[in-house]
Design a protein around this motif. Structure first.
Motif, PDB file in Angstrom:
ATOM      1  N   MET A  34      51.002  20.159   5.187  1.00  0.00           N
ATOM      2  CA  MET A  34      51.439  20.414   3.851  1.00  0.00           C
ATOM      3  C   MET A  34      50.196  20.748   2.888  1.00  0.00           C
ATOM      4  O   MET A  34      48.973  20.276   3.259  1.00  0.00           O
ATOM      5  N   ALA A  35      50.430  21.145   1.653  1.00  0.00           N
ATOM      6  CA  ALA A  35      49.364  21.652   1.082  1.00  0.00           C
ATOM      7  C   ALA A  35      49.610  21.711  -0.350  1.00  0.00           C
ATOM      8  O   ALA A  35      50.602  21.727  -1.123  1.00  0.00           O
ATOM      9  N   TRP A  36      48.350  21.671  -1.259  1.00  0.00           N
ATOM     10  CA  TRP A  36      48.586  21.846  -2.645  1.00  0.00           C
ATOM     11  C   TRP A  36      47.683  23.406  -3.170  1.00  0.00           C
ATOM     12  O   TRP A  36      46.666  23.499  -2.546  1.00  0.00           O
ATOM     13  N   TYR A  37      48.288  23.950  -3.777  1.00  0.00           N
ATOM     14  CA  TYR A  37      47.706  25.361  -4.207  1.00  0.00           C
ATOM     15  C   TYR A  37      47.761  25.332  -5.829  1.00  0.00           C
ATOM     16  O   TYR A  37      48.523  24.487  -6.314  1.00  0.00           O
ATOM     17  N   ARG A  38      47.013  26.333  -6.294  1.00  0.00           N
ATOM     18  CA  ARG A  38      46.908  26.240  -7.815  1.00  0.00           C
ATOM     19  C   ARG A  38      46.815  27.726  -8.185  1.00  0.00           C
ATOM     20  O   ARG A  38      46.128  28.552  -7.539  1.00  0.00           O
ATOM     21  N   GLN A  39      47.311  28.340  -9.443  1.00  0.00           N
ATOM     22  CA  GLN A  39      47.134  29.447 -10.069  1.00  0.00           C
ATOM     23  C   GLN A  39      46.728  29.273 -11.428  1.00  0.00           C
ATOM     24  O   GLN A  39      47.692  28.651 -12.139  1.00  0.00           O
ATOM     25  N   ALA A  40      45.512  29.710 -11.980  1.00  0.00           N
ATOM     26  CA  ALA A  40      45.336  29.574 -13.537  1.00  0.00           C
ATOM     27  C   ALA A  40      45.444  31.095 -13.851  1.00  0.00           C
ATOM     28  O   ALA A  40      45.882  31.891 -13.266  1.00  0.00           O
ATOM     29  N   PRO A  41      45.769  31.065 -15.290  1.00  0.00           N
ATOM     30  CA  PRO A  41      46.029  32.059 -16.058  1.00  0.00           C
ATOM     31  C   PRO A  41      45.001  33.450 -15.660  1.00  0.00           C
ATOM     32  O   PRO A  41      43.806  33.084 -15.881  1.00  0.00           O
ATOM     33  N   GLY A  42      45.519  34.439 -15.145  1.00  0.00           N
ATOM     34  CA  GLY A  42      44.755  35.550 -15.024  1.00  0.00           C
ATOM     35  C   GLY A  42      43.802  35.336 -13.689  1.00  0.00           C
ATOM     36  O   GLY A  42      42.882  36.361 -13.430  1.00  0.00           O
ATOM     37  N   LYS A  43      44.185  34.521 -12.739  1.00  0.00           N
ATOM     38  CA  LYS A  43      43.381  34.308 -11.487  1.00  0.00           C
ATOM     39  C   LYS A  43      44.481  34.242 -10.434  1.00  0.00           C
ATOM     40  O   LYS A  43      45.769  34.028 -10.423  1.00  0.00           O
ATOM     41  N   GLU A  44      44.012  34.602  -9.165  1.00  0.00           N
ATOM     42  CA  GLU A  44      44.683  34.504  -8.148  1.00  0.00           C
ATOM     43  C   GLU A  44      45.094  33.196  -7.532  1.00  0.00           C
ATOM     44  O   GLU A  44      44.277  32.183  -8.016  1.00  0.00           O
ATOM     45  N   ARG A  45      46.199  33.011  -6.925  1.00  0.00           N
ATOM     46  CA  ARG A  45      46.496  31.845  -6.329  1.00  0.00           C
ATOM     47  C   ARG A  45      45.508  31.204  -5.482  1.00  0.00           C
ATOM     48  O   ARG A  45      45.104  31.942  -4.602  1.00  0.00           O
ATOM     49  N   GLU A  46      45.071  29.981  -5.171  1.00  0.00           N
ATOM     50  CA  GLU A  46      43.856  29.593  -4.308  1.00  0.00           C
ATOM     51  C   GLU A  46      44.343  28.313  -3.645  1.00  0.00           C
ATOM     52  O   GLU A  46      45.109  27.374  -4.138  1.00  0.00           O
ATOM     53  N   LEU A  47      43.926  28.051  -2.598  1.00  0.00           N
ATOM     54  CA  LEU A  47      44.347  26.871  -1.599  1.00  0.00           C
ATOM     55  C   LEU A  47      43.494  25.663  -2.405  1.00  0.00           C
ATOM     56  O   LEU A  47      42.241  25.935  -2.468  1.00  0.00           O
ATOM     57  N   VAL A  48      44.042  24.642  -2.686  1.00  0.00           N
ATOM     58  CA  VAL A  48      43.197  23.401  -3.197  1.00  0.00           C
ATOM     59  C   VAL A  48      42.844  22.318  -2.177  1.00  0.00           C
ATOM     60  O   VAL A  48      41.813  22.302  -1.845  1.00  0.00           O
ATOM     61  N   ALA A  49      43.804  22.052  -1.308  1.00  0.00           N
ATOM     62  CA  ALA A  49      43.812  21.093  -0.246  1.00  0.00           C
ATOM     63  C   ALA A  49      44.943  21.179   0.752  1.00  0.00           C
ATOM     64  O   ALA A  49      45.984  21.665   0.466  1.00  0.00           O
ATOM     65  N   GLN A  50      44.586  20.844   2.077  1.00  0.00           N
ATOM     66  CA  GLN A  50      45.713  21.032   2.771  1.00  0.00           C
ATOM     67  C   GLN A  50      45.400  19.799   3.788  1.00  0.00           C
ATOM     68  O   GLN A  50      44.423  19.269   4.074  1.00  0.00           O
ATOM     69  N   VAL A  51      46.869  19.153   4.414  1.00  0.00           N
ATOM     70  CA  VAL A  51      46.296  18.292   5.388  1.00  0.00           C
ATOM     71  C   VAL A  51      47.647  18.503   6.383  1.00  0.00           C
ATOM     72  O   VAL A  51      48.691  18.780   6.264  1.00  0.00           O
ATOM     73  N   THR A  52      46.982  18.128   7.842  1.00  0.00           N
ATOM     74  CA  THR A  52      47.959  18.524   8.883  1.00  0.00           C
ATOM     75  C   THR A  52      48.869  17.382   9.215  1.00  0.00           C
ATOM     76  O   THR A  52      48.338  16.120   9.026  1.00  0.00           O
ATOM     77  N   ARG A  53      49.924  17.329  10.261  1.00  0.00           N
ATOM     78  CA  ARG A  53      50.254  16.380  10.512  1.00  0.00           C
ATOM     79  C   ARG A  53      49.265  15.203  11.352  1.00  0.00           C
ATOM     80  O   ARG A  53      49.700  14.100  11.270  1.00  0.00           O
ATOM     81  N   ALA A  54      48.367  15.745  11.890  1.00  0.00           N
ATOM     82  CA  ALA A  54      47.237  14.770  12.654  1.00  0.00           C
ATOM     83  C   ALA A  54      46.287  14.230  11.556  1.00  0.00           C
ATOM     84  O   ALA A  54      45.930  13.365  12.107  1.00  0.00           O
ATOM     85  N   GLY A  55      46.510  14.711  10.502  1.00  0.00           N
ATOM     86  CA  GLY A  55      45.669  13.980   9.684  1.00  0.00           C
ATOM     87  C   GLY A  55      44.273  14.877   9.027  1.00  0.00           C
ATOM     88  O   GLY A  55      43.648  14.376   8.281  1.00  0.00           O
ATOM     89  N   PHE A  56      44.242  16.085   9.586  1.00  0.00           N
ATOM     90  CA  PHE A  56      43.150  16.708   9.204  1.00  0.00           C
ATOM     91  C   PHE A  56      43.335  17.264   7.848  1.00  0.00           C
ATOM     92  O   PHE A  56      44.175  17.810   7.565  1.00  0.00           O
ATOM     93  N   THR A  57      42.029  17.324   7.136  1.00  0.00           N
ATOM     94  CA  THR A  57      42.189  17.605   5.774  1.00  0.00           C
ATOM     95  C   THR A  57      41.241  18.840   5.690  1.00  0.00           C
ATOM     96  O   THR A  57      40.009  18.886   6.221  1.00  0.00           O
ATOM     97  N   ASN A  58      41.244  19.567   4.568  1.00  0.00           N
ATOM     98  CA  ASN A  58      40.425  20.449   4.063  1.00  0.00           C
ATOM     99  C   ASN A  58      40.425  20.725   2.571  1.00  0.00           C
ATOM    100  O   ASN A  58      41.587  20.761   2.153  1.00  0.00           O
ATOM    101  N   TYR A  59      39.515  21.006   1.734  1.00  0.00           N
ATOM    102  CA  TYR A  59      39.444  21.298   0.408  1.00  0.00           C
ATOM    103  C   TYR A  59      38.842  22.488   0.101  1.00  0.00           C
ATOM    104  O   TYR A  59      37.481  22.777   0.561  1.00  0.00           O
ATOM    105  N   VAL A  60      38.939  22.971  -0.987  1.00  0.00           N
ATOM    106  CA  VAL A  60      38.509  23.898  -1.692  1.00  0.00           C
ATOM    107  C   VAL A  60      37.092  23.491  -2.370  1.00  0.00           C
ATOM    108  O   VAL A  60      37.178  22.209  -2.798  1.00  0.00           O
TER     109      VAL A  60
END
Length: 119
Positions: A34-60
């Motif tokens: 599961m993850a969170w993305y964001r999109q600011a006005p005039g910008k492309e959507r970007e991945l902010v953070a994600q976490v796997t079932r096993a608990g691995f995470t990564n962030y912009v």
């Protein structure tokens, strides 16, 4: 039918905190990620953070050390995003996403919740 329901957005001053939550309904399947993305006005959507079932995470890079993603222990289809030390550049619509098999493809998306950081 699977739905992702987000909550927790709003208006906050620079340096403040917000907590976003997202819960999946319509399924008992445990998503691979599961993850969170964001999109600011005039910008492309970007991945902010994600976490796997096993608990691995990564962030912009821009949120490392300020944001923390987590999945609820008791129900793996709920994901939270704790956002601290918010800055105006964090202003965006934040979207929850869920992947069935791989982080390469997110299959379900929420409607989005607005986060506005005032200077």
């Amino acid at each position: 039918q699977v739905s992702l329901v987000e909550s927790g957005g709003g208006l906050v001053q620079t340096g403040g905190s917000l907590r976003l939550s997202c819960a999946a309904t319509g399924t008992t399947r445990s998503f691979h990620a599961m993850a969170w993305y964001r999109q600011a006005p005039g910008k492309e959507r970007e991945l902010v953070a994600q976490v796997t079932r096993a608990g691995f995470t990564n962030y912009v890079d821009s949120v490392k050390g300020r944001f923390a993603i987590s999945r609820d222990d008791g129900y793996k289809n709920t994901v939270n995003l704790q956002m601290n030390n918010l800055a105006p550049e964090d202003t965006a619509v934040y979207y929850c996403a869920a992947a069935i098999w791989s982080v390469a493809k997110y299959d379900y998306w929420g409607q989005g919740t607005q986060v506005t950081v005032s200077s």
